[in-house]
Design an enzyme around this catalytic site. Sequence first.
Site, PDB file in Angstrom:
ATOM      1  N   ASP A   6      -0.909  -0.002   7.379  1.00  0.00           N
ATOM      2  CA  ASP A   6       0.004   0.393   6.599  1.00  0.00           C
ATOM      3  C   ASP A   6       0.125   1.920   6.448  1.00  0.00           C
ATOM      4  OD1 ASP A   6       2.543   0.687   5.434  1.00  0.00           O
ATOM      5  OD2 ASP A   6       2.048  -0.990   3.993  1.00  0.00           O
TER       6      ASP A   6
HETATM    7  C1  BGC Z   1       5.205   0.423   3.512  1.00  0.00           C
HETATM    8  C2  BGC Z   1       5.470  -0.481   4.693  1.00  0.00           C
HETATM    9  C3  BGC Z   1       6.305   0.550   5.917  1.00  0.00           C
HETATM   10  C4  BGC Z   1       5.504   1.614   5.923  1.00  0.00           C
HETATM   11  C5  BGC Z   1       6.115   2.566   7.071  1.00  0.00           C
HETATM   12  C6  BGC Z   1       4.611   1.696   3.837  1.00  0.00           C
HETATM   13  O1  BGC Z   1       4.519   2.423   2.617  1.00  0.00           O
HETATM   14  O2  BGC Z   1       4.268  -0.431   2.947  1.00  0.00           O
HETATM   15  O3  BGC Z   1       6.062  -1.926   4.591  1.00  0.00           O
HETATM   16  O4  BGC Z   1       6.512  -0.309   6.999  1.00  0.00           O
HETATM   17  O5  BGC Z   1       5.462   2.478   4.796  1.00  0.00           O
HETATM   18  O6  BGC Z   1       7.209   3.212   6.544  1.00  0.00           O
END
Ligand code: BGC
Length: 723
Positions: free
Chosen positions: A265
């Site tokens: 993430d």
């Molecule tokens: C979120 C994810 C997301 C990623 C990319 C993160 O902050 O938890 O769900 O896919 O950002 O945008």
Amino acid sequence: MRTSKPQDARRIDTLIERMSLTEKLGQLTMMAASHTVTGPVITGHSSDDIRSGRIGNLLNLIGATAAREMQRIAVEESRLGIPLLIGLDVIHGHRTLFPAPLGEVALFDPQAWALTAREAAREAAADGINMTFAPMLDVSREPRWGRTIEGPGESPWVGRRLAEAKVRGFQGADLAAADSIASVAKHFCGYGAVTAGREYASVDVSDRTLLEVHVPPFAAAVDADVAAVMPSFTDLAGIPMTAHAGMLRGRLRRELGFEGVLVSDYNAIAELIKHGVAADLVEAATLALRAGVDIDMVSGAYLEGLPVALERGDVSIAEIDEAVRRVLALKMRLGLFENPYGRGATAENASAIAGRRRLARDIAARSIVLLSNRDEALPLAGAIRRLALIGPLADEPGEMRGPWWCAAEPEAQTGVLAGLRSALPQAQVLHAAGVGIAGPDESGIAAAAELCDGAEAVVLCLGEAATMSGEAASRAHPGLPGRQRELAEAVLRRAGAKAIPVVAVLFSGRPLIVPWLAEQASALLAAWFPGCEAGGALADILTGCTSPSGRTPITWPRAIGQIPLYFGQRSSGRPIDPAGPFASRYIDESNEPLFPFGHGLTFGRFNLSGLRVTPESARAADSVEVRVDVENRGGRRAEETVFLFTRRLKSRVAPPLLELHGVGKIALDPGAHGTLTLHLPVAELRSLGLDLQPQLEPGAIEILVGPSADPAALLAGRLQIVE
Ligand code: BGC
């Protein structure tokens, strides 16, 4: 992920032999183009990094021209010409927004879930995107948690069906096709169980709960051949998921058989330092790689830390190569080596776009849940002349998008006011916001309430701003924010005095705790965040063009103190007993939800009868048919949704009160009846034994069928499991 073809494997090995360490780490790095709305914003510096092989993947790049240019640099100007993964959170549409996920889940229709993912993939691929960070499969029984809106709601069975449908929709029949994109199942695992619903907080659930509730949707995604998985930000009993070798290499790869890419993430690898398990980026990168994370999303830990870790002998080049191999295999599977410019090559035509908007309206109308409808306040009379439309969400098209809007511009959304004015051309639709969505200003309440005078009905649009749910949007008070309750009460008083019906519409990313409103409004609707056709879809429901058919995929509590409240709770040794006080209950609140899982009214009036279970006794390999007769005794055509629950009567491990195993739908004209057949493979009735291994226990199982998880409304039958 399917293992690569032998010729691909050879090609990958040859490439890896030619790669420098930096080029390898580039393939394990995904950097943000820092813009999710318009145009190319990747800096010269980043373009140089793509050219030099330091960056092998991007996220948050919008627009076919920008995507093509970055892909061109990678393919034509980098030494090895390896194409980029270009990822984006295409969650519930790309340019055309369908309802936010929890709203879409309210359809209980896997085909529709797959269809919207397919359409979103087409739009995103036309913009040069080849990977989406979706679906989110985190089961949530926690309305305080803002990300509840992004997932399947409270049921793991729903999570499994959602996983299969979304992966199929995004990835299509052939992932190499120009309109298919790689799906990333997220966030593995247990994120929905954050302590007290507080975002990013610690998760500490039992292995049993993990395996019964949180893992199954991911297992289904793996079975559906999902291309990638994202570990969650959170820790599980003290071990951050990004560094959790037992969960990632153990459960996900070894036990579930996942062979695809693990992408971290956002910045999660560097955050291992804040978690307190790594001293610096070197240790953080070591932990993540050793746990099995292939791609570092934006933290730079792999680029900075892995060379040092390698030198120290903390990681091996074989471990790095293993991760690179998986990334390259995905790029091959996506057809990027053969055709790096396939996605984004053709702009979409107008009729495809128009068709998609029609679909968005239909899906949005079907996502709306009619929670109550006293004295048949809905649908509104066809000949209505004067309607008062009040509330801070009555004319907020941009808010209808919900927390993820990707490339959808606020101007492309239809709000409620525009939708109602176009659906009711003969009527005067008077409008006032009354109050803001949040904030203390009450000065507009009196004038807004005055609109009730002379109106034949009032539609009150209340709820949350889009940014009040989604990531980093936990709420300790998940009711109506700001002064909305004061507005609602003033309107209810004024309209009530003249017996004018008040229809309250809630826009929200979670069940809101509003027992007082449910009690007083003539009708109450949960509209979630309906997407780009919010206004038209809501008008379709209010005017009766579409009979509501949405069902809540999550229990609505009546008080915060009841959370978590869900249909799959276990019994207690002391369930409620009218005769005695020593029971599992509150002394100051009932145990009952405001609305149970699956609740949702229609404009029909359905009666279920004649439950049949055939055969009545079955073995593991059998499939049982559960039939129920459904009659529409109401005056309008409508669609009924029927849930198939089971209850194991006796087990070594205390069984949940209800387990969901199927959902069926039937549309019937007034006075018509039909039979709904639900198929129940007996193997589905396996549960986890004392040793946490799946087992099928012989004995009696209750088959419970009805319109929601409300026990009072369930028809009961029996199934005998024999060895
Ligand atoms: C979120 C994810 C997301 C990623 C990319 C993160 O902050 O938890 O769900 O896919 O950002 O945008």
